[in-house]
Design a protein around this motif. Sequence first.
Motif, PDB file in Angstrom:
ATOM      1  N   CYS A  23       0.842  -1.202   0.000  1.00 55.43           N
ATOM      2  CA  CYS A  23       0.000   0.000   0.000  1.00 55.43           C
ATOM      3  C   CYS A  23       0.873   1.245   0.000  1.00 55.43           C
ATOM      4  O   CYS A  23       1.860   1.326   0.719  1.00 55.43           O
ATOM      5  CB  CYS A  23      -0.880   0.038   1.240  1.00 55.43           C
ATOM      6  SG  CYS A  23      -1.993  -1.356   1.365  1.00 55.43           S
ATOM      7  N   TRP A  25       0.342   5.665  -0.096  1.00 59.10           N
ATOM      8  CA  TRP A  25      -0.687   6.646   0.231  1.00 59.10           C
ATOM      9  C   TRP A  25      -0.434   7.959  -0.472  1.00 59.10           C
ATOM     10  O   TRP A  25       0.487   8.678  -0.135  1.00 59.10           O
ATOM     11  CB  TRP A  25      -0.751   6.829   1.747  1.00 59.10           C
ATOM     12  CG  TRP A  25      -0.994   5.531   2.428  1.00 59.10           C
ATOM     13  CD1 TRP A  25      -0.046   4.698   2.946  1.00 59.10           C
ATOM     14  CD2 TRP A  25      -2.237   4.880   2.587  1.00 59.10           C
ATOM     15  NE1 TRP A  25      -0.637   3.562   3.433  1.00 59.10           N
ATOM     16  CE2 TRP A  25      -1.982   3.646   3.227  1.00 59.10           C
ATOM     17  CE3 TRP A  25      -3.544   5.197   2.254  1.00 59.10           C
ATOM     18  CZ2 TRP A  25      -2.988   2.756   3.537  1.00 59.10           C
ATOM     19  CZ3 TRP A  25      -4.546   4.299   2.576  1.00 59.10           C
ATOM     20  CH2 TRP A  25      -4.269   3.100   3.208  1.00 59.10           C
ATOM     21  N   ARG A  27      -0.855  10.093  -4.435  1.00 53.61           N
ATOM     22  CA  ARG A  27      -0.155  10.162  -5.714  1.00 53.61           C
ATOM     23  C   ARG A  27       1.059  11.084  -5.665  1.00 53.61           C
ATOM     24  O   ARG A  27       1.982  10.957  -6.448  1.00 53.61           O
ATOM     25  CB  ARG A  27      -1.134  10.601  -6.798  1.00 53.61           C
ATOM     26  CG  ARG A  27      -2.115   9.509  -7.155  1.00 53.61           C
ATOM     27  CD  ARG A  27      -3.306  10.056  -7.936  1.00 53.61           C
ATOM     28  NE  ARG A  27      -4.154   8.990  -8.432  1.00 53.61           N
ATOM     29  CZ  ARG A  27      -5.020   8.313  -7.694  1.00 53.61           C
ATOM     30  NH1 ARG A  27      -5.150   8.582  -6.411  1.00 53.61           N
ATOM     31  NH2 ARG A  27      -5.763   7.355  -8.218  1.00 53.61           N
ATOM     32  N   ALA A  55      -5.318   1.602  -8.504  1.00 58.91           N
ATOM     33  CA  ALA A  55      -5.988   2.592  -7.670  1.00 58.91           C
ATOM     34  C   ALA A  55      -7.297   3.015  -8.310  1.00 58.91           C
ATOM     35  O   ALA A  55      -7.494   2.885  -9.513  1.00 58.91           O
ATOM     36  CB  ALA A  55      -5.095   3.812  -7.472  1.00 58.91           C
ATOM     37  N   HIS A  56      -8.152   3.542  -7.501  1.00 62.07           N
ATOM     38  CA  HIS A  56      -9.374   4.188  -7.975  1.00 62.07           C
ATOM     39  C   HIS A  56      -9.056   5.678  -8.098  1.00 62.07           C
ATOM     40  O   HIS A  56      -8.351   6.238  -7.247  1.00 62.07           O
ATOM     41  CB  HIS A  56     -10.508   3.960  -6.979  1.00 62.07           C
ATOM     42  CG  HIS A  56     -11.818   4.460  -7.475  1.00 62.07           C
ATOM     43  ND1 HIS A  56     -12.207   5.780  -7.342  1.00 62.07           N
ATOM     44  CD2 HIS A  56     -12.819   3.834  -8.117  1.00 62.07           C
ATOM     45  CE1 HIS A  56     -13.400   5.938  -7.883  1.00 62.07           C
ATOM     46  NE2 HIS A  56     -13.793   4.777  -8.357  1.00 62.07           N
ATOM     47  N   SER A  58     -10.517   8.367  -7.353  1.00 62.63           N
ATOM     48  CA  SER A  58     -10.854   9.249  -6.240  1.00 62.63           C
ATOM     49  C   SER A  58     -10.354   8.730  -4.891  1.00 62.63           C
ATOM     50  O   SER A  58     -10.785   9.209  -3.852  1.00 62.63           O
ATOM     51  CB  SER A  58     -12.368   9.472  -6.192  1.00 62.63           C
ATOM     52  OG  SER A  58     -13.026   8.247  -5.985  1.00 62.63           O
ATOM     53  N   SER A  59      -9.453   7.758  -4.917  1.00 61.08           N
ATOM     54  CA  SER A  59      -8.929   7.198  -3.674  1.00 61.08           C
ATOM     55  C   SER A  59      -7.505   7.689  -3.413  1.00 61.08           C
ATOM     56  O   SER A  59      -6.750   7.960  -4.341  1.00 61.08           O
ATOM     57  CB  SER A  59      -8.927   5.669  -3.751  1.00 61.08           C
ATOM     58  OG  SER A  59      -8.363   5.119  -2.590  1.00 61.08           O
ATOM     59  N   SER A  60      -7.150   7.772  -2.149  1.00 62.24           N
ATOM     60  CA  SER A  60      -5.799   8.179  -1.786  1.00 62.24           C
ATOM     61  C   SER A  60      -4.864   6.983  -1.632  1.00 62.24           C
ATOM     62  O   SER A  60      -3.662   7.149  -1.493  1.00 62.24           O
ATOM     63  CB  SER A  60      -5.823   8.969  -0.480  1.00 62.24           C
ATOM     64  OG  SER A  60      -6.317   8.148   0.564  1.00 62.24           O
ATOM     65  N   VAL A  61      -5.398   5.766  -1.656  1.00 64.86           N
ATOM     66  CA  VAL A  61      -4.561   4.586  -1.503  1.00 64.86           C
ATOM     67  C   VAL A  61      -4.257   3.988  -2.880  1.00 64.86           C
ATOM     68  O   VAL A  61      -5.120   3.935  -3.748  1.00 64.86           O
ATOM     69  CB  VAL A  61      -5.206   3.530  -0.569  1.00 64.86           C
ATOM     70  CG1 VAL A  61      -6.481   2.985  -1.128  1.00 64.86           C
ATOM     71  CG2 VAL A  61      -4.246   2.398  -0.271  1.00 64.86           C
ATOM     72  N   LEU A 106     -10.499   2.504   6.383  1.00 63.15           N
ATOM     73  CA  LEU A 106      -9.247   2.725   5.672  1.00 63.15           C
ATOM     74  C   LEU A 106      -8.117   3.121   6.627  1.00 63.15           C
ATOM     75  O   LEU A 106      -6.959   2.765   6.422  1.00 63.15           O
ATOM     76  CB  LEU A 106      -9.445   3.794   4.599  1.00 63.15           C
ATOM     77  CG  LEU A 106      -8.310   4.021   3.630  1.00 63.15           C
ATOM     78  CD1 LEU A 106      -7.959   2.739   2.883  1.00 63.15           C
ATOM     79  CD2 LEU A 106      -8.671   5.114   2.647  1.00 63.15           C
ATOM     80  N   LYS A 110      -3.916   1.939   7.031  1.00 62.37           N
ATOM     81  CA  LYS A 110      -2.766   2.847   7.052  1.00 62.37           C
ATOM     82  C   LYS A 110      -1.751   2.464   8.131  1.00 62.37           C
ATOM     83  O   LYS A 110      -0.584   2.806   8.033  1.00 62.37           O
ATOM     84  CB  LYS A 110      -3.221   4.290   7.276  1.00 62.37           C
ATOM     85  CG  LYS A 110      -3.815   4.918   6.049  1.00 62.37           C
ATOM     86  CD  LYS A 110      -4.116   6.382   6.307  1.00 62.37           C
ATOM     87  CE  LYS A 110      -4.648   7.039   5.057  1.00 62.37           C
ATOM     88  NZ  LYS A 110      -4.885   8.466   5.248  1.00 62.37           N
TER      89      LYS A 110
END
Length: 128
Positions: A23, A25, A27, A55-56, A58-61, A106, A110
């Motif tokens: 994982c 966190w 971009r 990744a999606h 709109s995701s931060s992961v 989520l 992390k």
Amino acid sequence: MVIQLRRRRIAKGNVIIPAPLLCTWGRHMFELSGDHVPRNYSTSTINLAYNYQYAHPSSSVLFFPANTAITINHRSQRGWLGPKPNAELRWSRTNKKSMYYLQRPLEDLKQEHYATMVIDFVALRDIQ
């Protein structure tokens, strides 16, 4: 010496290969900047490792496969609309840690520092 490579038949619905994921966190981790970037650098300012992340938008992961699954070409059969995929990605149904984190917030993910989630490449049709 002759080395013979053998292929295995994979039935529709079976896992081709599981992929443990690291994982990351945000971009922003993959933006190139600083003195180590050449001034005439003409390609994107995004590090090449970013291209291999899942990744999606709109995701931060972001998830980075930690094995050879990253090199799979899963678009082989041609159809009348172009290449057709022969595999799909889905969250592992057998990896207990992945199943646990899919049910958790989520923020819990992390806190994990190792390859935690696993996706499976699953055959959409029989592969010879």
